[in-house]
Write a protein that holds these residues in place. Sequence first.
Motif, PDB file in Angstrom:
ATOM      1  N   LEU A 228       0.832  -1.201   0.000  1.00  0.00           N
ATOM      2  CA  LEU A 228       0.000   0.000   0.000  1.00  0.00           C
ATOM      3  C   LEU A 228       0.872   1.258   0.000  1.00  0.00           C
ATOM      4  N   LEU A 229       1.891   1.274   0.832  1.00  0.00           N
ATOM      5  CA  LEU A 229       2.775   2.443   0.908  1.00  0.00           C
ATOM      6  C   LEU A 229       3.523   2.645  -0.411  1.00  0.00           C
ATOM      7  N   PHE A 230       3.950   1.538  -1.023  1.00  0.00           N
ATOM      8  CA  PHE A 230       4.623   1.619  -2.319  1.00  0.00           C
ATOM      9  C   PHE A 230       3.685   2.224  -3.368  1.00  0.00           C
ATOM     10  N   GLY A 231       2.422   1.800  -3.358  1.00  0.00           N
ATOM     11  CA  GLY A 231       1.455   2.364  -4.289  1.00  0.00           C
ATOM     12  C   GLY A 231       1.219   3.841  -4.064  1.00  0.00           C
ATOM     13  N   LEU A 232       1.168   4.256  -2.799  1.00  0.00           N
ATOM     14  CA  LEU A 232       0.986   5.682  -2.504  1.00  0.00           C
ATOM     15  C   LEU A 232       2.148   6.503  -3.037  1.00  0.00           C
ATOM     16  N   LEU A 233       3.366   5.960  -2.929  1.00  0.00           N
ATOM     17  CA  LEU A 233       4.550   6.695  -3.385  1.00  0.00           C
ATOM     18  C   LEU A 233       4.647   6.744  -4.904  1.00  0.00           C
ATOM     19  N   THR A 234       4.384   5.624  -5.560  1.00  0.00           N
ATOM     20  CA  THR A 234       4.651   5.534  -6.995  1.00  0.00           C
ATOM     21  C   THR A 234       3.454   5.914  -7.858  1.00  0.00           C
ATOM     22  N   ILE A 235       2.275   5.492  -7.454  1.00  0.00           N
ATOM     23  CA  ILE A 235       1.077   5.775  -8.244  1.00  0.00           C
ATOM     24  C   ILE A 235       0.362   7.023  -7.732  1.00  0.00           C
ATOM     25  N   GLY A 236       0.212   7.101  -6.418  1.00  0.00           N
ATOM     26  CA  GLY A 236      -0.473   8.256  -5.836  1.00  0.00           C
ATOM     27  C   GLY A 236       0.378   9.502  -5.736  1.00  0.00           C
ATOM     28  N   ARG A 237       1.705   9.366  -5.897  1.00  0.00           N
ATOM     29  CA  ARG A 237       2.623  10.505  -5.806  1.00  0.00           C
ATOM     30  C   ARG A 237       2.464  11.251  -4.481  1.00  0.00           C
ATOM     31  N   ALA A 238       2.177  10.505  -3.418  1.00  0.00           N
ATOM     32  CA  ALA A 238       2.014  11.126  -2.105  1.00  0.00           C
ATOM     33  C   ALA A 238       3.353  11.621  -1.583  1.00  0.00           C
ATOM     34  N   PRO A 239       3.376  12.716  -0.820  1.00  0.00           N
ATOM     35  CA  PRO A 239       4.634  13.212  -0.247  1.00  0.00           C
ATOM     36  C   PRO A 239       5.250  12.173   0.687  1.00  0.00           C
ATOM     37  N   PRO A 240       6.561  11.939   0.603  1.00  0.00           N
ATOM     38  CA  PRO A 240       7.189  10.929   1.469  1.00  0.00           C
ATOM     39  C   PRO A 240       6.931  11.153   2.949  1.00  0.00           C
ATOM     40  N   ALA A 241       6.922  12.410   3.398  1.00  0.00           N
ATOM     41  CA  ALA A 241       6.693  12.679   4.820  1.00  0.00           C
ATOM     42  C   ALA A 241       5.319  12.185   5.251  1.00  0.00           C
ATOM     43  N   LEU A 242       4.294  12.366   4.402  1.00  0.00           N
ATOM     44  CA  LEU A 242       2.945  11.892   4.719  1.00  0.00           C
ATOM     45  C   LEU A 242       2.904  10.374   4.746  1.00  0.00           C
ATOM     46  N   VAL A 243       3.585   9.727   3.802  1.00  0.00           N
ATOM     47  CA  VAL A 243       3.609   8.266   3.760  1.00  0.00           C
ATOM     48  C   VAL A 243       4.279   7.699   5.008  1.00  0.00           C
ATOM     49  N   VAL A 244       5.365   8.326   5.456  1.00  0.00           N
ATOM     50  CA  VAL A 244       6.042   7.878   6.677  1.00  0.00           C
ATOM     51  C   VAL A 244       5.114   8.019   7.873  1.00  0.00           C
ATOM     52  N   LEU A 245       4.393   9.131   7.957  1.00  0.00           N
ATOM     53  CA  LEU A 245       3.447   9.328   9.062  1.00  0.00           C
ATOM     54  C   LEU A 245       2.365   8.246   9.057  1.00  0.00           C
ATOM     55  N   LEU A 246       1.813   7.946   7.905  1.00  0.00           N
ATOM     56  CA  LEU A 246       0.801   6.903   7.801  1.00  0.00           C
ATOM     57  C   LEU A 246       1.364   5.535   8.193  1.00  0.00           C
ATOM     58  N   ALA A 247       2.621   5.281   7.805  1.00  0.00           N
ATOM     59  CA  ALA A 247       3.247   4.008   8.155  1.00  0.00           C
ATOM     60  C   ALA A 247       3.396   3.869   9.668  1.00  0.00           C
ATOM     61  N   GLY A 248       3.793   4.943  10.337  1.00  0.00           N
ATOM     62  CA  GLY A 248       3.935   4.895  11.782  1.00  0.00           C
ATOM     63  C   GLY A 248       2.615   4.616  12.477  1.00  0.00           C
ATOM     64  N   VAL A 249       1.557   5.271  12.028  1.00  0.00           N
ATOM     65  CA  VAL A 249       0.237   5.050  12.603  1.00  0.00           C
ATOM     66  C   VAL A 249      -0.241   3.625  12.320  1.00  0.00           C
ATOM     67  N   ALA A 250      -0.072   3.153  11.091  1.00  0.00           N
ATOM     68  CA  ALA A 250      -0.506   1.817  10.726  1.00  0.00           C
ATOM     69  C   ALA A 250       0.284   0.753  11.485  1.00  0.00           C
ATOM     70  N   GLY A 251       1.562   1.024  11.739  1.00  0.00           N
ATOM     71  CA  GLY A 251       2.376   0.059  12.448  1.00  0.00           C
ATOM     72  C   GLY A 251       1.878  -0.219  13.865  1.00  0.00           C
ATOM     73  N   ILE A 252       1.194   0.744  14.458  1.00  0.00           N
ATOM     74  CA  ILE A 252       0.658   0.565  15.802  1.00  0.00           C
ATOM     75  C   ILE A 252      -0.506  -0.429  15.798  1.00  0.00           C
ATOM     76  N   THR A 253      -1.197  -0.506  14.663  1.00  0.00           N
ATOM     77  CA  THR A 253      -2.424  -1.299  14.594  1.00  0.00           C
ATOM     78  C   THR A 253      -2.216  -2.736  14.127  1.00  0.00           C
ATOM     79  N   ILE A 254      -1.028  -3.048  13.575  1.00  0.00           N
ATOM     80  CA  ILE A 254      -0.827  -4.413  13.055  1.00  0.00           C
ATOM     81  C   ILE A 254       0.092  -5.227  13.944  1.00  0.00           C
TER      82      ILE A 254
END
Length: 404
Positions: A378-404
């Motif tokens: 999912l994060l790879f797709g956000l970076l490559t297809i969604g062109r999301a800012p890396p800082a936002l993707v890192v923030l989402l990864a940190g939050v998601a990591g708490i839940t899995i």
Amino acid sequence: MQDETVKISSPDGSVAEVFVAFLKLGLTAFGGPIAHLGYFRTEFVERRRWVDDRSYSDLVALCQFLPGPASSQVGMALGLGRAGWLGLLAAWVGFTLPSAIALTLFAFSIAEYQELSQSGWIHGLKIVAVAIVAQAVCGMAKSLCPDWPRAVLAILAALLTMVFSSAMGQVAAIAMTGLLGWWGLKITPPGGGQAHCYPVSRKLGMAALMLFAVPLVGLPLWGAATGTGSSTTITLLEGVYRSGALVFGGGHVVLPLLQATVVPSGMVSNADFLAGYGAAQAVPGPLFTFSAYLGVIAQGPLHGWVGGLALLSTIFFPAFLILIGVLPFWEGLHRRESIQAAMAGVNAGVVGILGSALYDPVWTSAIHCKADFALALLLFGLLTIGRAPPALVVLLAGVAGITI
């Protein structure tokens, strides 16, 4: 040959002006070296008009040709041209300081609260490192391996570094692909135009190139000749210097070089290494400031604030020396077909080295279950297809990591 000190524009700016301009970029320039070069062009070509577009393009070509962090080297050269040697220092400090401070504080947090390194948030940072390195491998493969000969060189480098995972295996891969590129690749050198010359004499350039080589030979010999404690410190400095001296193809390639220096020796755990690498994606500025994080958390005589500052300076020092060393000779070098072919081979090789690192240590340390893989995808797709800012993707990864 006459000693030349030709320059396109006199250093007519102030050191303070250079520092403020680069500090602003150091606080806002997210997105990696290619994005940094875009920010630089907007700021210094279009807005401030420190150089013209032709001069800037030639400078970028030079720094992409050299080992080291290309965006930081472009910044150093712009500072040198604008305000002399102190301008070069001001440009480097301004651009580097914000991310270095942020990663240093993060390292102290990891060291102070040991349970933080085992938290779900840190696990999320490890997973986002998989996505970011995969994005870097894909992008670099597309641009640096556009034909089958270079794709073969990348595969050979990946195989070599998987079999010999030490730092020497990576050095051997770079040397092998450079030689094979020089021998077998056909690259058309650029034609027309004049190189951008800075106020650096050929004598000073030669001295810088010789000084660049001294630590590569001297530090290993010094470490072998000293006691255990001193040897650990010298080995750490030698590995970080070598990493800064041999990085081609972008800042992400520093990952396997630094990992081979600090993780097998036990100075930094693999978990802490990947957590810091993930955090480095959330801050602006050059990725090489990751070395400050490693210097703080390293186990051994060199650590804390002193370790962070020492490794930060050490990893950038070869980039400074090689830039100063090559500037006076760039006009002749960049037109030689053999040089272009060798560098094309090296660039293909670093794609393979980074691809090998994507599997080990990045993938093997972060992906432990299907949920981890799903999040990385999912994060790879956000970076490559969604062109999301890396800082936002890192923030989402940190939050998601708490839940899995």
